[in-house]
Design a protein around this motif. Structure first.
Motif, PDB file in Angstrom:
ATOM      1  N   GLU A  23       0.836  -1.210   0.000  1.00  0.00           N
ATOM      2  CA  GLU A  23       0.000   0.000   0.000  1.00  0.00           C
ATOM      3  C   GLU A  23       0.868   1.257   0.000  1.00  0.00           C
ATOM      4  O   GLU A  23       0.542   2.251  -0.649  1.00  0.00           O
ATOM      5  N   SER A  26       2.223   1.781  -3.548  1.00  0.00           N
ATOM      6  CA  SER A  26       1.157   2.306  -4.390  1.00  0.00           C
ATOM      7  C   SER A  26       0.907   3.791  -4.107  1.00  0.00           C
ATOM      8  O   SER A  26       0.755   4.597  -5.029  1.00  0.00           O
ATOM      9  N   SER A  27       0.885   4.143  -2.840  1.00  0.00           N
ATOM     10  CA  SER A  27       0.670   5.533  -2.433  1.00  0.00           C
ATOM     11  C   SER A  27       1.764   6.441  -2.988  1.00  0.00           C
ATOM     12  O   SER A  27       1.489   7.516  -3.530  1.00  0.00           O
ATOM     13  N   ASP A  67      -2.689   9.479   3.538  1.00  0.00           N
ATOM     14  CA  ASP A  67      -3.186   8.145   3.183  1.00  0.00           C
ATOM     15  C   ASP A  67      -3.262   7.173   4.360  1.00  0.00           C
ATOM     16  O   ASP A  67      -4.095   6.262   4.354  1.00  0.00           O
ATOM     17  N   PHE A  68      -2.388   7.356   5.355  1.00  0.00           N
ATOM     18  CA  PHE A  68      -2.328   6.381   6.446  1.00  0.00           C
ATOM     19  C   PHE A  68      -2.584   6.976   7.825  1.00  0.00           C
ATOM     20  O   PHE A  68      -2.624   6.253   8.823  1.00  0.00           O
TER      21      PHE A  68
END
Length: 190
Positions: A23, A26-27, A67-68
């Motif tokens: 992930e 991808s980010s 994103d996280f």
């Protein structure tokens, strides 16, 4: 394009700040970074970009936060800087060999800082060295050699005295990142 290594502080440590590396890759690709690769779960990222370090630090930090939901310090080095860090270790082969014989775990580490610490803070930190815990500060990089263990060491516990965010990697990780850089260079030359 420059090959960079981004080192994230405090990712996937002790069950906190969990990020799945697929992930994360991808980010970061969404930022326009190329050939994004990660090594182990602790936030070691190799990528290519035409941007400068300061901008990359900022946009990677913001993207991870967005994103996280994690605010992690991001320290960046070029592939060449990683090679120089490895080739300019201030410790002799004999010192490293002796440390390996008695150390519990990895004995040689590097703390990566986004900026060099002040002389006053460097002196404060270096006051914790001993015959069992050695350190050399070279600009933004702090070499650490332990004859026992980094865990519960005075040096390891007092890196904060540098008053600059730091993220520490052991020598084995640096060597793996170096070999990943060579793989990327080899593929580019084919």
């Amino acid at each position: 394009m420059t090959i960079y290594i981004a080192l994230l502080r405090g990712i996937n440590v002790g069950g906190h700040n969990k990020i799945i590396m697929a992930e994360l890759r991808s980010s970061l690709e969404q930022l326009g970074l190329h050939n994004v690769r990660t090594y182990i779960q602790s936030g070691n990222i190799l990528f290519e970009s035409g941007e400068i370090e300061e901008l990359l630090q900022k946009i990677i930090h913001e993207k991870i936060k967005e994103d996280f939901g994690i605010s992690s310090d991001v320290v960046i080095r070029t592939a060449e800087e990683i090679q120089q860090i490895i080739s300019h270790s201030p410790f002799s082969d004999q010192e490293i060999s002796e440390a390996k014989q008695s150390c519990k775990g990895e004995c040689l580490h590097v703390a990566f800082l986004p900026t060099a610490p002040s002389k006053v803070n460097s002196d404060k930190f270096l006051s914790y060295t001993s015959d069992q815990e050695l350190s050399v500060i070279n600009g933004r990089d702090v070499y650490l050699l332990f004859y026992d263990s980094i865990r519960n060491s005075k040096l390891g516990n007092n890196i904060k005295k540098l008053e600059v965010p730091a993220t520490v990697r052991n020598w084995k990780t640096l060597m793996k990142l170096s070999s990943m850089v060579e793989e990327v260079k080899h593929k580019k030359s084919e």
